[in-house]
Design a protein around this motif. Structure first.
Motif, short mmCIF file in Angstrom:
data_model
loop_
_atom_site.label_atom_id
_atom_site.label_comp_id
_atom_site.label_asym_id
_atom_site.label_seq_id
_atom_site.Cartn_x
_atom_site.Cartn_y
_atom_site.Cartn_z
N VAL A 241 0.82 -1.22 0.00
CA VAL A 241 0.00 0.00 0.00
C VAL A 241 0.85 1.27 0.00
O VAL A 241 0.33 2.35 -0.23
CB VAL A 241 -0.95 0.04 1.22
CG1 VAL A 241 -1.92 -1.10 1.16
CG2 VAL A 241 -0.17 0.00 2.53
N TRP A 242 2.16 1.15 0.28
CA TRP A 242 2.98 2.35 0.35
C TRP A 242 3.54 2.75 -1.00
O TRP A 242 4.23 3.76 -1.12
CB TRP A 242 4.11 2.14 1.36
CG TRP A 242 3.55 1.84 2.71
CD1 TRP A 242 3.60 0.65 3.38
CD2 TRP A 242 2.80 2.72 3.55
NE1 TRP A 242 2.93 0.75 4.57
CE2 TRP A 242 2.43 2.01 4.70
CE3 TRP A 242 2.39 4.05 3.43
CZ2 TRP A 242 1.69 2.57 5.73
CZ3 TRP A 242 1.64 4.61 4.46
CH2 TRP A 242 1.30 3.88 5.59
N GLY A 243 3.28 1.97 -2.05
CA GLY A 243 3.70 2.34 -3.39
C GLY A 243 2.56 3.01 -4.14
O GLY A 243 1.42 3.06 -3.68
N LEU A 244 2.88 3.56 -5.31
CA LEU A 244 1.84 4.15 -6.15
C LEU A 244 0.83 3.10 -6.57
O LEU A 244 -0.38 3.30 -6.53
CB LEU A 244 2.47 4.79 -7.39
CG LEU A 244 3.10 6.17 -7.23
CD1 LEU A 244 3.79 6.55 -8.52
CD2 LEU A 244 2.05 7.19 -6.87
N ASP A 245 1.36 1.95 -7.02
CA ASP A 245 0.52 0.89 -7.54
C ASP A 245 1.34 -0.39 -7.50
O ASP A 245 2.57 -0.34 -7.59
CB ASP A 245 0.10 1.22 -8.98
CG ASP A 245 -0.78 0.15 -9.62
OD1 ASP A 245 -1.43 -0.61 -8.87
OD2 ASP A 245 -0.79 0.06 -10.85
N ASP A 246 0.69 -1.53 -7.35
CA ASP A 246 1.42 -2.79 -7.30
C ASP A 246 2.09 -3.12 -8.63
O ASP A 246 3.06 -3.88 -8.66
CB ASP A 246 0.46 -3.94 -6.95
CG ASP A 246 0.06 -3.90 -5.48
OD1 ASP A 246 0.78 -3.27 -4.68
OD2 ASP A 246 -0.97 -4.51 -5.13
N TYR A 247 1.59 -2.60 -9.74
CA TYR A 247 2.03 -3.07 -11.04
C TYR A 247 2.60 -1.99 -11.95
O TYR A 247 3.57 -2.23 -12.66
CB TYR A 247 0.86 -3.75 -11.77
CG TYR A 247 0.33 -4.98 -11.07
CD1 TYR A 247 1.02 -6.19 -11.16
CD2 TYR A 247 -0.84 -4.94 -10.32
CE1 TYR A 247 0.53 -7.33 -10.54
CE2 TYR A 247 -1.32 -6.08 -9.69
CZ TYR A 247 -0.63 -7.28 -9.80
OH TYR A 247 -1.10 -8.39 -9.16
#
Length: 352
Positions: A241-247
């Protein structure tokens, strides 16, 4: 009555120390505003009219020293020139602002390749498994793409056998890892590098940049959404959840550029469902936020994507695009764990 002889004598009260001065907590800074200088867009050097001898792309960054040589190399500038130049080409341009009748033959040929991949999902349907991630039928899909890639590059793009083999390597790495059954922003970068190879071969021109960003990339992202959903690809190197998006990363980068100067859509608009629904098809950033929100089990951007929530407090889309440039340089090109998987050949050469 006199106090009991066994009663404890009262302890002396320690002297009162000075009370510390109250001060407000430092306000959380937006992830896009860290005070670093915004990287400039390098000049995209025109490829040599004489083709170099094709080579099989391979990993060349195996140590900290290798990575440092890359950061100081012309190839580092080449990649930034390509990605930043694509972003710069769509400032203030909605996705539906292109005339598809004016697409070049190479853009149409990339469409033909994507057209050929889409039916393979039906040819290699996912297996019924109890696993949450990593449907093994993805390996069959990946092999199906590998079996056809050589002929696509020779028959559609007219490349010789050697250059077909070099360029197809980047395309094959665009769809995830056959071994790990995962996918992430490093694979997305390989799609960008595949298109860069076509540019280095003088097939894609600078006049194609808006069509690359607003037509070819959305087609690729839509295809990857279908693949991710069908085969439950594991996020590769996800920050959760701490990234922009998983992919993906580039929809936010290019999408912020699109929205620069928009008269009423502000960064806070990602919290407005009506704007996401009405404008999501026109703007990559809103489209990606809408997609991320739709696939999360926990509802609310604030809860499932704190970094996106944080970025939405930025004052302008220009600030966000500047931040995306910093992130690309620092978190992708500047990270050894990511760049150690980077492939170098004759068209995207390693530092000597």
């Amino acid at each position: 009555m006199a106090p009991s002889a066994n009663a404890e004598s009262p302890q002396a009260i320690p002297p009162l120390k000075s009370i510390p001065r109250l001060a407000p907590r430092a306000q959380r800074k937006s992830s896009t505003g860290n005070g670093e200088e915004v990287p400039l867009t390098p000049e995209l050097v025109r490829p040599s009219p004489t083709l170099l001898e094709a080579t099989v792309p391979s990993r060349r960054i195996l140590s900290v020293q290798d990575h440092q040589r890359f950061l100081e190399s012309p190839t580092n500038n080449l990649i930034k020139a390509w990605i930043f130049g694509l972003s710069d080409s769509v400032h203030g341009t909605p996705t539906d602002g292109l005339d598809k009748n004016k697409f070049s033959s190479t853009v149409q040929n990339v469409d033909r390749v994507l057209d050929a991949i889409e039916p393979l999902l039906e040819q290699y349907p996912p297996l019924q498994t109890e696993s949450r991630f990593g449907n093994p039928a993805f390996r069959d899909l990946h092999k199906g793409i590998c079996q056809r890639a050589q002929s696509w590059h020779r028959n559609i793009f007219g490349l010789d056998e050697q250059h077909s083999f070099e360029v197809q390597t980047y395309l094959l790495n665009s769809f995830g890892s056959e071994e790990r059954i995962d996918y992430g922003s490093g694979h997305e970068l390989n799609f960008a590098l595949w298109l860069l190879c076509l540019n280095r071969l003088r097939l894609l021109q600078q006049s194609d940049f808006p069509a690359i960003v607003l037509h070819l990339f959305p087609r690729y992202w839509a295809l990857m959404r279908s693949i991710q959903s069908a085969y439950y690809l594991e996020p590769a190197g996800s920050h959760g959840v701490w990234g922009l998006d998983d992919y993906q990363f580039l929809p936010f980068f290019f999408g912020a550029s699109q929205l620069i100067g928009h008269p009423y859509i502000t960064p806070r608009a990602i919290h407005n469902e009506a704007i996401l629904d009405e404008e999501g098809d026109k703007y990559l950033y809103l489209n990606q936020v809408r997609w991320v929100d739709s696939v999360k089990t926990v509802k609310g951007i604030r809860w499932h994507s704190p970094m996106l929530d944080d970025i939405s407090s930025a004052k302008s889309w220009q600030k966000i695009e500047d931040g995306m440039k910093k992130m690309f340089v620092k978190e992708i090109l500047g990270k050894l764990p990511i760049m150690q998987h980077f492939l170098f050949g004759s068209l995207i050469p390693a530092s000597q």
